[in-house]
Every structure is written in structure tokens, then in C-alpha cells.
Enzyme design. Sequence first.
Site, PDB file in Angstrom:
ATOM      1  N   TYR A  29      13.791  -4.689  15.598  1.00  0.00           N
ATOM      2  CA  TYR A  29      13.730  -4.598  14.345  1.00  0.00           C
ATOM      3  C   TYR A  29      15.176  -5.391  13.609  1.00  0.00           C
ATOM      4  O   TYR A  29      14.965  -6.328  12.811  1.00  0.00           O
ATOM      5  CB  TYR A  29      13.677  -3.420  13.877  1.00  0.00           C
ATOM      6  CG  TYR A  29      13.762  -2.932  12.336  1.00  0.00           C
ATOM      7  CD1 TYR A  29      12.618  -3.065  11.616  1.00  0.00           C
ATOM      8  CD2 TYR A  29      14.826  -2.804  11.946  1.00  0.00           C
ATOM      9  CE1 TYR A  29      12.501  -2.926  10.532  1.00  0.00           C
ATOM     10  CE2 TYR A  29      15.010  -2.558  10.334  1.00  0.00           C
ATOM     11  CZ  TYR A  29      13.840  -2.307   9.682  1.00  0.00           C
ATOM     12  OH  TYR A  29      13.749  -2.219   8.476  1.00  0.00           O
ATOM     13  N   ALA A  34      16.900  -7.835  15.110  1.00  0.00           N
ATOM     14  CA  ALA A  34      17.019  -9.250  15.329  1.00  0.00           C
ATOM     15  C   ALA A  34      16.129  -9.905  14.203  1.00  0.00           C
ATOM     16  O   ALA A  34      16.166 -10.875  13.523  1.00  0.00           O
ATOM     17  CB  ALA A  34      16.362  -9.574  16.545  1.00  0.00           C
ATOM     18  N   SER A  71       1.004  -1.257  -0.039  1.00  0.00           N
ATOM     19  CA  SER A  71      -0.020  -0.116  -0.083  1.00  0.00           C
ATOM     20  C   SER A  71       0.936   1.225  -0.079  1.00  0.00           C
ATOM     21  O   SER A  71       0.335   2.388  -0.438  1.00  0.00           O
ATOM     22  CB  SER A  71      -1.004  -0.154   1.339  1.00  0.00           C
ATOM     23  OG  SER A  71      -0.179  -0.174   2.421  1.00  0.00           O
ATOM     24  N   ASN A  97       7.568  -7.986   2.055  1.00  0.00           N
ATOM     25  CA  ASN A  97       8.123  -6.477   2.199  1.00  0.00           C
ATOM     26  C   ASN A  97       7.256  -6.025   3.399  1.00  0.00           C
ATOM     27  O   ASN A  97       7.980  -5.036   3.947  1.00  0.00           O
ATOM     28  CB  ASN A  97       7.661  -5.767   0.788  1.00  0.00           C
ATOM     29  CG  ASN A  97       7.745  -4.165   1.078  1.00  0.00           C
ATOM     30  OD1 ASN A  97       8.780  -3.490   1.109  1.00  0.00           O
ATOM     31  ND2 ASN A  97       6.591  -3.652   1.279  1.00  0.00           N
TER      32      ASN A  97
HETATM   33  N1  LIG Z   1      12.567   2.449   4.750  1.00  0.00           N
HETATM   34  C1  LIG Z   1      13.918   2.191   5.077  1.00  0.00           C
HETATM   35  O1  LIG Z   1      14.767   2.936   5.371  1.00  0.00           O
HETATM   36  C2  LIG Z   1      14.225   0.775   5.063  1.00  0.00           C
HETATM   37  C3  LIG Z   1      15.319   0.211   5.283  1.00  0.00           C
HETATM   38  C4  LIG Z   1      15.524  -1.094   5.407  1.00  0.00           C
HETATM   39  C5  LIG Z   1      14.492  -1.973   5.144  1.00  0.00           C
HETATM   40  N2  LIG Z   1      13.210  -1.672   5.252  1.00  0.00           N
HETATM   41  C6  LIG Z   1      12.174  -2.626   5.000  1.00  0.00           C
HETATM   42  O2  LIG Z   1      11.412  -2.207   3.759  1.00  0.00           O
HETATM   43  C7  LIG Z   1       9.973  -2.734   3.862  1.00  0.00           C
HETATM   44  C8  LIG Z   1       8.864  -1.842   3.606  1.00  0.00           C
HETATM   45  O3  LIG Z   1       9.171  -0.552   4.330  1.00  0.00           O
HETATM   46  P1  LIG Z   1       8.967   1.083   4.230  1.00  0.00           P
HETATM   47  O4  LIG Z   1       9.915   1.704   4.230  1.00  0.00           O
HETATM   48  O5  LIG Z   1       8.255   0.934   2.614  1.00  0.00           O
HETATM   49  O6  LIG Z   1       7.803   1.266   5.287  1.00  0.00           O
HETATM   50  P2  LIG Z   1       6.267   1.929   5.326  1.00  0.00           P
HETATM   51  O7  LIG Z   1       6.483   2.903   4.257  1.00  0.00           O
HETATM   52  O8  LIG Z   1       6.250   1.994   6.735  1.00  0.00           O
HETATM   53  O9  LIG Z   1       5.524   0.942   4.781  1.00  0.00           O
HETATM   54  C9  LIG Z   1       5.138  -0.261   5.770  1.00  0.00           C
HETATM   55  C10 LIG Z   1       4.261  -1.302   4.776  1.00  0.00           C
HETATM   56  O10 LIG Z   1       4.233  -2.437   5.444  1.00  0.00           O
HETATM   57  C11 LIG Z   1       2.723  -2.841   5.443  1.00  0.00           C
HETATM   58  N3  LIG Z   1       2.726  -3.490   6.864  1.00  0.00           N
HETATM   59  C12 LIG Z   1       3.123  -3.262   8.084  1.00  0.00           C
HETATM   60  N4  LIG Z   1       2.369  -4.222   9.106  1.00  0.00           N
HETATM   61  C13 LIG Z   1       1.606  -5.043   8.064  1.00  0.00           C
HETATM   62  C14 LIG Z   1       1.100  -6.471   8.516  1.00  0.00           C
HETATM   63  N5  LIG Z   1       0.926  -6.739   9.734  1.00  0.00           N
HETATM   64  N6  LIG Z   1       0.599  -7.198   7.594  1.00  0.00           N
HETATM   65  C15 LIG Z   1       0.477  -6.397   6.228  1.00  0.00           C
HETATM   66  N7  LIG Z   1       1.127  -5.235   6.104  1.00  0.00           N
HETATM   67  C16 LIG Z   1       1.843  -4.606   6.834  1.00  0.00           C
HETATM   68  C17 LIG Z   1       2.152  -1.479   5.569  1.00  0.00           C
HETATM   69  O11 LIG Z   1       0.930  -1.582   5.237  1.00  0.00           O
HETATM   70  P3  LIG Z   1      -0.704  -0.774   6.029  1.00  0.00           P
HETATM   71  O12 LIG Z   1       0.069   0.678   6.013  1.00  0.00           O
HETATM   72  O13 LIG Z   1      -1.613  -1.127   5.002  1.00  0.00           O
HETATM   73  O14 LIG Z   1      -0.591  -1.302   7.250  1.00  0.00           O
HETATM   74  C18 LIG Z   1       2.861  -0.766   4.747  1.00  0.00           C
HETATM   75  O15 LIG Z   1       2.399  -0.938   3.438  1.00  0.00           O
HETATM   76  C19 LIG Z   1       9.886  -3.113   5.348  1.00  0.00           C
HETATM   77  O16 LIG Z   1      10.124  -4.399   5.552  1.00  0.00           O
HETATM   78  C20 LIG Z   1      11.012  -2.448   5.966  1.00  0.00           C
HETATM   79  O17 LIG Z   1      11.311  -3.004   7.177  1.00  0.00           O
HETATM   80  C21 LIG Z   1      12.957  -0.342   4.967  1.00  0.00           C
END
Ligand SMILES: NC(=O)c1ccc[n+]([C@@H]2O[C@H](COP(=O)([O-])OP(=O)(O)OC[C@H]3O[C@@H](n4cnc5c(N)ncnc54)[C@H](OP(=O)(O)O)[C@@H]3O)[C@@H](O)[C@H]2O)c1
Length: 237
Positions: free
Chosen positions: A148, A150, A9, A86
Site C-alpha cells: 500500500y 509503495a 460509494s 480516490n
Molecule cells: N481511511 C484512511 O485512513 C485513509 C488514509 C490515507 C489514504 N486513504 C485513501 O483514501 C481513499 C479512500 O479510502 P477510504 O478510507 O474511503 O476507504 P473505504 O471506505 O474502504 O472505501 C474504498 C473505496 O474504494 C472503492 N474501490 C476499491 N477497489 C476499487 C476498484 N477496483 N474499482 C473501483 N473502486 C474501488 C470502494 O468501492 P466498492 O466498495 O464499490 O468496491 C470504496 O468506495 C483510498 O485511496 C485510500 O487509500 C485512506
Amino acid sequence: MNCLVTGGSRGIGKSTILKFASEGYNVVINYNNSQKDALELEQYIKNNYHVDVICIKCDVSQEDEVKAMFKVIKDKFNTLDVLVNNAGIAQDEPLEDKNSKSFLEVLKVNLLGTFLVSKYALEVMSKGIIINIASNNAYGGIIESCDYDASKAGVIALSHDFAKFLAPNIRVNVVAPGWINTDMNKDLFAEFKKAEEEKIFLKRFGNAEDIASTVFFLANNNYINDAVIKVDGGYGK
Ligand SMILES: NC(=O)c1ccc[n+]([C@@H]2O[C@H](COP(=O)([O-])OP(=O)(O)OC[C@H]3O[C@@H](n4cnc5c(N)ncnc54)[C@H](OP(=O)(O)O)[C@@H]3O)[C@@H](O)[C@H]2O)c1
């Protein structure tokens, strides 16, 4: 070709959905809380790309909801070619504020969610690729994000096991992003962000598209397997 992105989303997941749809894949947008964003994205794809698209609400940490999501996918698409795990959350806070409930909450979404979705995806995947989004924090972060960090190290370990088990029909790879401009980082203190930017060789945070293009590349390469690809601009002291 059909692709599911959990947490499709917003942020990295949304960019990944858009990349695959623009390349002609049918896409499944999984969301949990952000229904409005997911429905808007679904409509945007319907208006702009000649692909099938559906939105499914599912909390990836809830086994019943994951099972139900794959029933919908089976009914609509029959098979899945690409799964991108993701969905993720972070809860950075001082150690004294952390407790078993908050720690497990992060593990449940990031690690258990990746496990459950991968397991039940096998009901609709007999070939293809699973790409798990970890983090370079898996190799060490800060105490405020120890849960996170871990969870992401766990995602890498789990990915190696699935890669061995699912070969040769399904490849499993990991993308480990560094700092990426998304909602996840919108509340960083300016000073902290500046200090982190200094540690990045490229001196800037990445964008969601940098991760989406890496995921797409992996999905379309037939020989990369059991790999962990860091996409962090180069990071160190
Ligand atoms: N941004 C960074 O710097 C970064 C760095 C390293 C890794 N990552 C990883 O990349 C991935 C995406 O992160 P992002 O930065 O895009 O974060 P984000 O903008 O906060 O988006 C998080 C996404 O995860 C979904 N989500 C959360 N809990 C959920 C659940 N229980 N079931 C289904 N969907 C869920 C949210 O959906 P809803 O809003 O619909 O709940 C949202 O679409 C994550 O795994 C994060 O750990 C991000």
C-alpha cells in the site's frame, strides 16, 4: 460543472460526492462492489440536490471497464471538469503472508487504477483538475502495508508527471490523508489505534469530510498545482 469520484460509494469518496453535489456539481459515482451503497447515494442526491447524478460500476484496475466508464460519461455529460482518483484498497498482513499476487493486487487498484482513469479521462477533459488521493504512508509506513505504501508513493510520482504534462489546461494535485475514520480502518486493534492516536498531534483520527473539504478547496483554487497536501492532523513520533 461535472465531477467524477472513483470509489464514490463509501468512505472518503462518498463524502466527496456529497460535498460536490451540495455545491451544485453534477456527479458521477464510480463503484466496484458496493452497488447498494452507490444506488442509495444516487437516490439521496436525486432527492436532495438539483444536480444530475449517475452511478457507474467499474473496476478501475481493468482497462476495458475504465474505457467503458468514460464512454458512458461522454454520452451523458460530454465533458468532465473534476476527476478525483480516490478508489483504493489496503491489505495489511505480516510480511510472510504477502506474495506477488497480493502485492500486485494493491498496486493494480491504487496505482494502475489512478493511471488508467487519468489517461482515459483526457477523452472528456480538456480543462479542469485531477486530484489524486495518496496517503501519508507514502513517506513511510510499516512492513505490513509495504505494498500500500509503495502504491501511494507511486501515485505521488505519477501525479508530478501528469501535472507537468497536462499544464496549463489541467491542474494535478494530491491529497495525502493520515488516519481517517472509514471502513478501511474499522478492524484496527484497539491498542494499535490508541498508539497511533498518540502520534497524531491532534490526538484523534480525522473524518471523511476533512478530506472532502480539502478536495473541494483544491478544485476551486486556480493556482495550486503539482502540490501534495497532507491532511493528517500533524503526525510523528
Ligand atoms: N481511511 C484512511 O485512513 C485513509 C488514509 C490515507 C489514504 N486513504 C485513501 O483514501 C481513499 C479512500 O479510502 P477510504 O478510507 O474511503 O476507504 P473505504 O471506505 O474502504 O472505501 C474504498 C473505496 O474504494 C472503492 N474501490 C476499491 N477497489 C476499487 C476498484 N477496483 N474499482 C473501483 N473502486 C474501488 C470502494 O468501492 P466498492 O466498495 O464499490 O468496491 C470504496 O468506495 C483510498 O485511496 C485510500 O487509500 C485512506
